[in-house]
Motif scaffolding. Sequence first.
Motif, PDB file in Angstrom:
ATOM      1  N   VAL A  53       0.859  -1.185   0.000  1.00  0.00           N
ATOM      2  CA  VAL A  53       0.000   0.000   0.000  1.00  0.00           C
ATOM      3  C   VAL A  53       0.893   1.232   0.000  1.00  0.00           C
ATOM      4  O   VAL A  53       1.764   1.381   0.864  1.00  0.00           O
ATOM      5  N   PRO A  54       0.736   2.125  -0.986  1.00  0.00           N
ATOM      6  CA  PRO A  54       1.599   3.307  -1.081  1.00  0.00           C
ATOM      7  C   PRO A  54       1.232   4.367  -0.053  1.00  0.00           C
ATOM      8  O   PRO A  54       0.155   4.344   0.543  1.00  0.00           O
ATOM      9  N   ASN A  55       2.165   5.298   0.116  1.00  0.00           N
ATOM     10  CA  ASN A  55       1.916   6.449   0.977  1.00  0.00           C
ATOM     11  C   ASN A  55       0.932   7.377   0.296  1.00  0.00           C
ATOM     12  O   ASN A  55       0.916   7.489  -0.921  1.00  0.00           O
ATOM     13  N   GLY A  56       0.102   8.047   1.097  1.00  0.00           N
ATOM     14  CA  GLY A  56      -0.868   8.985   0.557  1.00  0.00           C
ATOM     15  C   GLY A  56      -0.380  10.410   0.627  1.00  0.00           C
ATOM     16  O   GLY A  56       0.525  10.744   1.372  1.00  0.00           O
ATOM     17  N   LYS A  57      -1.014  11.233  -0.178  1.00  0.00           N
ATOM     18  CA  LYS A  57      -0.763  12.665  -0.139  1.00  0.00           C
ATOM     19  C   LYS A  57      -2.083  13.360  -0.340  1.00  0.00           C
ATOM     20  O   LYS A  57      -2.784  13.003  -1.281  1.00  0.00           O
ATOM     21  N   PRO A  58      -2.520  14.269   0.474  1.00  0.00           N
ATOM     22  CA  PRO A  58      -1.787  14.733   1.644  1.00  0.00           C
ATOM     23  C   PRO A  58      -1.595  13.611   2.659  1.00  0.00           C
ATOM     24  O   PRO A  58      -2.302  12.607   2.639  1.00  0.00           O
ATOM     25  N   PHE A  59      -0.617  13.798   3.530  1.00  0.00           N
ATOM     26  CA  PHE A  59      -0.217  12.727   4.435  1.00  0.00           C
ATOM     27  C   PHE A  59      -1.301  12.312   5.415  1.00  0.00           C
ATOM     28  O   PHE A  59      -1.287  11.196   5.916  1.00  0.00           O
ATOM     29  N   ASP A  60      -2.270  13.180   5.689  1.00  0.00           N
ATOM     30  CA  ASP A  60      -3.353  12.837   6.608  1.00  0.00           C
ATOM     31  C   ASP A  60      -4.577  12.268   5.880  1.00  0.00           C
ATOM     32  O   ASP A  60      -5.634  12.096   6.474  1.00  0.00           O
ATOM     33  N   SER A  61      -4.421  11.942   4.612  1.00  0.00           N
ATOM     34  CA  SER A  61      -5.542  11.403   3.840  1.00  0.00           C
ATOM     35  C   SER A  61      -5.766   9.934   4.182  1.00  0.00           C
ATOM     36  O   SER A  61      -4.939   9.284   4.818  1.00  0.00           O
ATOM     37  N   ALA A  62      -6.908   9.425   3.739  1.00  0.00           N
ATOM     38  CA  ALA A  62      -7.236   8.014   3.968  1.00  0.00           C
ATOM     39  C   ALA A  62      -6.224   7.131   3.260  1.00  0.00           C
ATOM     40  O   ALA A  62      -5.630   7.523   2.260  1.00  0.00           O
ATOM     41  N   ARG A  63      -6.053   5.918   3.768  1.00  0.00           N
ATOM     42  CA  ARG A  63      -5.134   4.965   3.137  1.00  0.00           C
ATOM     43  C   ARG A  63      -5.598   4.675   1.708  1.00  0.00           C
ATOM     44  O   ARG A  63      -6.792   4.669   1.415  1.00  0.00           O
ATOM     45  N   CYS A  64      -4.637   4.423   0.860  1.00  0.00           N
ATOM     46  CA  CYS A  64      -4.932   4.123  -0.543  1.00  0.00           C
ATOM     47  C   CYS A  64      -5.758   2.849  -0.627  1.00  0.00           C
ATOM     48  O   CYS A  64      -5.454   1.845   0.013  1.00  0.00           O
ATOM     49  N   ASP A  65      -6.810   2.904  -1.417  1.00  0.00           N
ATOM     50  CA  ASP A  65      -7.610   1.709  -1.677  1.00  0.00           C
ATOM     51  C   ASP A  65      -6.690   0.683  -2.334  1.00  0.00           C
ATOM     52  O   ASP A  65      -6.103   0.965  -3.385  1.00  0.00           O
ATOM     53  N   PRO A  66      -6.545  -0.523  -1.758  1.00  0.00           N
ATOM     54  CA  PRO A  66      -5.618  -1.504  -2.335  1.00  0.00           C
ATOM     55  C   PRO A  66      -6.000  -1.934  -3.744  1.00  0.00           C
ATOM     56  O   PRO A  66      -5.167  -2.478  -4.482  1.00  0.00           O
ATOM     57  N   GLY A  67      -7.236  -1.693  -4.154  1.00  0.00           N
ATOM     58  CA  GLY A  67      -7.645  -2.030  -5.509  1.00  0.00           C
ATOM     59  C   GLY A  67      -6.956  -1.187  -6.566  1.00  0.00           C
ATOM     60  O   GLY A  67      -6.851  -1.607  -7.728  1.00  0.00           O
ATOM     61  N   LEU A  68      -6.436  -0.011  -6.191  1.00  0.00           N
ATOM     62  CA  LEU A  68      -5.797   0.871  -7.168  1.00  0.00           C
ATOM     63  C   LEU A  68      -4.427   0.341  -7.620  1.00  0.00           C
ATOM     64  O   LEU A  68      -4.215   0.168  -8.824  1.00  0.00           O
ATOM     65  N   PRO A  69      -3.483   0.063  -6.702  1.00  0.00           N
ATOM     66  CA  PRO A  69      -2.222  -0.510  -7.187  1.00  0.00           C
ATOM     67  C   PRO A  69      -2.424  -1.891  -7.816  1.00  0.00           C
ATOM     68  O   PRO A  69      -1.717  -2.255  -8.759  1.00  0.00           O
ATOM     69  N   GLU A  70      -3.407  -2.636  -7.336  1.00  0.00           N
ATOM     70  CA  GLU A  70      -3.704  -3.939  -7.945  1.00  0.00           C
ATOM     71  C   GLU A  70      -4.183  -3.766  -9.384  1.00  0.00           C
ATOM     72  O   GLU A  70      -3.791  -4.531 -10.275  1.00  0.00           O
ATOM     73  N   ALA A  71      -5.020  -2.754  -9.631  1.00  0.00           N
ATOM     74  CA  ALA A  71      -5.512  -2.496 -10.990  1.00  0.00           C
ATOM     75  C   ALA A  71      -4.362  -2.076 -11.906  1.00  0.00           C
ATOM     76  O   ALA A  71      -4.303  -2.484 -13.068  1.00  0.00           O
ATOM     77  N   ALA A  72      -3.443  -1.256 -11.391  1.00  0.00           N
ATOM     78  CA  ALA A  72      -2.287  -0.832 -12.188  1.00  0.00           C
ATOM     79  C   ALA A  72      -1.413  -2.040 -12.542  1.00  0.00           C
ATOM     80  O   ALA A  72      -0.979  -2.182 -13.691  1.00  0.00           O
ATOM     81  N   LEU A  73      -1.169  -2.907 -11.571  1.00  0.00           N
ATOM     82  CA  LEU A  73      -0.361  -4.100 -11.832  1.00  0.00           C
ATOM     83  C   LEU A  73      -1.068  -5.048 -12.801  1.00  0.00           C
ATOM     84  O   LEU A  73      -0.443  -5.589 -13.720  1.00  0.00           O
ATOM     85  N   ARG A  74      -2.357  -5.219 -12.642  1.00  0.00           N
ATOM     86  CA  ARG A  74      -3.140  -6.061 -13.551  1.00  0.00           C
ATOM     87  C   ARG A  74      -3.056  -5.516 -14.980  1.00  0.00           C
ATOM     88  O   ARG A  74      -2.906  -6.260 -15.946  1.00  0.00           O
ATOM     89  N   TYR A  75      -3.144  -4.184 -15.117  1.00  0.00           N
ATOM     90  CA  TYR A  75      -3.024  -3.559 -16.432  1.00  0.00           C
ATOM     91  C   TYR A  75      -1.671  -3.896 -17.056  1.00  0.00           C
ATOM     92  O   TYR A  75      -1.589  -4.272 -18.225  1.00  0.00           O
ATOM     93  N   ARG A  76      -0.593  -3.770 -16.270  1.00  0.00           N
ATOM     94  CA  ARG A  76       0.742  -4.082 -16.773  1.00  0.00           C
ATOM     95  C   ARG A  76       0.826  -5.542 -17.231  1.00  0.00           C
ATOM     96  O   ARG A  76       1.378  -5.837 -18.277  1.00  0.00           O
ATOM     97  N   ARG A  77       0.289  -6.438 -16.420  1.00  0.00           N
ATOM     98  CA  ARG A  77       0.404  -7.868 -16.713  1.00  0.00           C
ATOM     99  C   ARG A  77      -0.443  -8.302 -17.903  1.00  0.00           C
ATOM    100  O   ARG A  77      -0.073  -9.228 -18.615  1.00  0.00           O
TER     101      ARG A  77
END
Length: 128
Positions: free
Chosen positions: A4-28
């Motif tokens: 799970v990546p760091n968010g910006k702004p730093f006090d924002s909610a944690r990144c939805d894990p579906g987002l980096p998963e979707a990016a990786l799925r796109y690459r694959r």
Amino acid sequence: MPRVPNGKPFDSARCDPGLPEAALRYRRTSNPPLTTREALGAINVTAWLYRDRNGVEGIQVNPNITIAELNRVFGPASTPDAELGLHSEGRAAEWFRVRPNLQVLQIFTERIPCAKMCAPLLRHYYPG
């Protein structure tokens, strides 16, 4: 599973894990896969979580378009300062600009947005 990546702004909610998963799925699943050393160095993928007016959430994934690809399709730029690819964040922002009924909830990008174009664009139009 990507971390799970760091968010910006730093006090924002944690990144939805579906987002980096979707990016990786796109690459694959791209043809050819964007998982080679060359593709990892040349292509940045961004994934944006959104909600439509009915409350249905979705993810829009966009890669950048490299200078090499633009040169292949359109030929070289007329001046060196025009040698610029189309950034993934800008492509995604345009996709949402023409779909005003969609509300962007979170943005994931594999790389830190460029300081000249993408970071200012994201800060201005998607400040949260």
